[in-house]
Design a protein around this motif. Structure first.
Motif, mmCIF file in Angstrom:
data_model
loop_
_atom_site.group_PDB
_atom_site.id
_atom_site.type_symbol
_atom_site.label_atom_id
_atom_site.label_comp_id
_atom_site.label_asym_id
_atom_site.label_seq_id
_atom_site.Cartn_x
_atom_site.Cartn_y
_atom_site.Cartn_z
ATOM 1 N N VAL A 184 0.862 -1.186 0.000
ATOM 2 C CA VAL A 184 0.000 0.000 0.000
ATOM 3 C C VAL A 184 0.892 1.228 0.000
ATOM 4 C CG1 VAL A 184 -1.833 1.265 1.182
ATOM 5 C CG2 VAL A 184 -1.777 -1.241 1.279
ATOM 6 N N ALA A 185 0.785 2.040 -1.053
ATOM 7 C CA ALA A 185 1.490 3.322 -1.114
ATOM 8 C C ALA A 185 0.473 4.389 -0.733
ATOM 9 C CB ALA A 185 2.048 3.563 -2.509
ATOM 10 N N ARG A 186 0.717 5.068 0.399
ATOM 11 C CA ARG A 186 -0.308 5.953 0.953
ATOM 12 C C ARG A 186 0.181 7.387 1.062
ATOM 13 N NH1 ARG A 186 -4.684 4.565 3.605
ATOM 14 N NH2 ARG A 186 -3.917 2.434 3.937
ATOM 15 N N ARG A 187 -0.719 8.309 0.699
ATOM 16 C CA ARG A 187 -0.489 9.737 0.936
ATOM 17 C C ARG A 187 -1.813 10.338 1.391
ATOM 18 N NH1 ARG A 187 1.786 13.319 -3.832
ATOM 19 N NH2 ARG A 187 3.747 12.298 -3.187
ATOM 20 N N SER A 188 -1.859 10.719 2.664
ATOM 21 C CA SER A 188 -3.093 11.220 3.292
ATOM 22 C C SER A 188 -4.210 10.200 3.089
ATOM 23 C CB SER A 188 -3.466 12.594 2.713
ATOM 24 O OG SER A 188 -2.425 13.522 2.974
ATOM 25 N N ALA A 189 -5.318 10.614 2.464
ATOM 26 C CA ALA A 189 -6.450 9.706 2.278
ATOM 27 C C ALA A 189 -6.341 8.934 0.963
ATOM 28 C CB ALA A 189 -7.758 10.485 2.318
ATOM 29 N N PHE A 190 -5.304 9.211 0.190
ATOM 30 C CA PHE A 190 -5.136 8.577 -1.121
ATOM 31 C C PHE A 190 -4.194 7.387 -0.988
ATOM 32 C CE2 PHE A 190 -2.775 8.277 -5.161
ATOM 33 C CZ PHE A 190 -3.831 8.000 -6.023
ATOM 34 N N ALA A 191 -4.558 6.237 -1.575
ATOM 35 C CA ALA A 191 -3.716 5.053 -1.480
ATOM 36 C C ALA A 191 -3.773 4.256 -2.777
ATOM 37 C CB ALA A 191 -4.156 4.178 -0.315
ATOM 38 N N VAL A 192 -2.608 3.674 -3.130
ATOM 39 C CA VAL A 192 -2.497 2.814 -4.302
ATOM 40 C C VAL A 192 -1.964 1.473 -3.832
ATOM 41 C CG1 VAL A 192 -1.367 2.455 -6.539
ATOM 42 C CG2 VAL A 192 -2.079 4.753 -5.852
ATOM 43 N N THR A 193 -2.577 0.387 -4.296
ATOM 44 C CA THR A 193 -2.129 -0.933 -3.876
ATOM 45 C C THR A 193 -1.533 -1.698 -5.056
ATOM 46 O OG1 THR A 193 -4.288 -1.950 -4.299
ATOM 47 C CG2 THR A 193 -3.898 -1.038 -2.086
ATOM 48 N N SER A 194 -0.595 -2.570 -4.731
ATOM 49 C CA SER A 194 0.017 -3.453 -5.715
ATOM 50 C C SER A 194 0.458 -4.713 -4.998
ATOM 51 C CB SER A 194 1.198 -2.765 -6.414
ATOM 52 O OG SER A 194 2.165 -2.343 -5.451
ATOM 53 N N ARG A 195 0.915 -5.682 -5.779
ATOM 54 C CA ARG A 195 1.338 -6.948 -5.172
ATOM 55 C C ARG A 195 2.857 -7.017 -5.160
ATOM 56 N NH1 ARG A 195 -2.814 -10.176 -4.226
ATOM 57 N NH2 ARG A 195 -1.441 -11.935 -3.829
ATOM 58 N N GLY A 196 3.371 -7.683 -4.114
ATOM 59 C CA GLY A 196 4.818 -7.806 -3.995
ATOM 60 C C GLY A 196 5.204 -9.098 -3.319
ATOM 61 N N LYS A 197 6.525 -9.303 -3.184
ATOM 62 C CA LYS A 197 7.051 -10.491 -2.519
ATOM 63 C C LYS A 197 8.047 -10.061 -1.454
ATOM 64 C CE LYS A 197 10.088 -13.188 -4.544
ATOM 65 N NZ LYS A 197 10.685 -14.226 -5.425
ATOM 66 N N ALA A 198 7.849 -10.572 -0.234
ATOM 67 C CA ALA A 198 8.737 -10.230 0.882
ATOM 68 C C ALA A 198 10.102 -10.896 0.691
ATOM 69 C CB ALA A 198 8.115 -10.661 2.197
ATOM 70 N N LEU A 199 11.159 -10.136 0.884
ATOM 71 C CA LEU A 199 12.516 -10.663 0.745
ATOM 72 C C LEU A 199 13.126 -11.037 2.088
ATOM 73 C CD1 LEU A 199 13.872 -8.200 -1.978
ATOM 74 C CD2 LEU A 199 12.736 -10.415 -2.272
ATOM 75 N N ALA A 200 12.353 -10.871 3.168
ATOM 76 C CA ALA A 200 12.798 -11.242 4.519
ATOM 77 C C ALA A 200 11.566 -11.401 5.393
ATOM 78 C CB ALA A 200 13.749 -10.191 5.092
ATOM 79 N N SER A 201 11.759 -11.924 6.588
ATOM 80 C CA SER A 201 10.663 -12.063 7.552
ATOM 81 C C SER A 201 10.670 -10.877 8.497
ATOM 82 C CB SER A 201 10.822 -13.365 8.349
ATOM 83 O OG SER A 201 10.788 -14.492 7.487
ATOM 84 N N ALA A 202 9.483 -10.457 8.938
ATOM 85 C CA ALA A 202 9.384 -9.314 9.858
ATOM 86 C C ALA A 202 8.036 -9.350 10.563
ATOM 87 C CB ALA A 202 9.546 -7.996 9.106
ATOM 88 N N SER A 203 7.996 -8.731 11.728
ATOM 89 C CA SER A 203 6.755 -8.628 12.491
ATOM 90 C C SER A 203 6.149 -7.245 12.318
ATOM 91 C CB SER A 203 7.009 -8.924 13.970
ATOM 92 O OG SER A 203 7.963 -8.025 14.493
#
Length: 233
Positions: A184-203
């Motif tokens: 999710v790329a977010r700026r204020s109330a505006f957001a754009v979504t796309s799909r990706g792949k995680a290159l590491a694990s994180a919480s």
């Protein structure tokens, strides 16, 4: 005339003695005791039992007289130490401060392992029980709310009956290496979504490198939930 002079002399002697009055060791001990009593009463209302003992003060101690009540406060966190120091201070015309040792035991409910816990296990309600313990016996603190630890991961083996401390648990990874995630790329109330792949694990709350599957670009994103990362625009 002699009676008047004698009375005046007694008055001046009294003023002189008042001017040179001192704060004694007993005064300081009583102030510390009252402070700890008030702390114990306050914690009693929250379901905790507090026992305490103040350290011994040299009876020869004599500090400047204080016109205002002595101010007492903890110099350390009594929830993290059974030996917190107290600061006793005078804020009058001749200010001073000193430190008094104290022993404070706070007894109350805390989470305890109901059975041996293995490293990597996810915490469930049947793994824990609540017992009364000395909650300030460890600087690491204790856990009290079972709802807040459910689903967390055990970091190292825990014996049955051991008090659960924050360092024994870790938030589980919300994103694992190789997972497909929503970016999710977010700026204020505006957001754009796309799909990706995680290159590491994180919480949740951590940052992770993610490959955008559409553009093949690698970006650094914040993990905001299971399978979801966010990039501020």
């Amino acid at each position: 005339m002699r009676t008047t002079i004698f009375a005046f002399a007694l008055l001046m002697l009294g003023l002189g003695n008042a001017a040179h009055a001192k704060t004694s060791a007993e005064d300081i001990e009583q102030a510390a005791h009252r402070f700890l009593e008030a702390f114990a009463d306050e914690q009693s209302e929250r379901g905790y039992t507090v026992t305490f003992e103040t350290g011994t003060i040299d009876s020869r101690l004599a500090l400047a007289s204080c016109q205002a009540p002595l101010a007492v406060e903890f110099t350390g966190d009594p929830w993290r130490s059974a030996q917190p120091s107290l600061q006793v201070a005078c804020e009058g015309e001749r200010p001073w401060r000193m430190f008094v040792t104290a022993s404070v035991a706070i007894e109350g409910p805390a989470l305890v392992a109901a059975r041996p816990l293995a490293r990597g296990e996810r915490v469930t309600s049947d793994m824990l029980t609540t017992q009364s313990v000395q909650v300030n016996a460890s600087r690491r603190g204790v856990m009290r709310d079972a709802g807040k630890v459910q689903g967390m991961e055990v970091r190292r083996p825990v014996n049955s009956g051991s008090v659960i401390t924050p360092d024994l648990l870790a938030a589980p990874d919300a994103v694992e290496r190789g997972d497909h995630v929503i970016i999710v790329a977010r700026r204020s109330a505006f957001a754009v979504t796309s799909r990706g792949k995680a290159l590491a694990s994180a919480s949740v709350g951590e940052q992770v490198l993610v490959e955008n599957l559409r553009s093949a670009r690698t970006v650094r994103a914040n993990v905001v939930g299971p399978g979801r990362v966010e990039i501020p625009m």
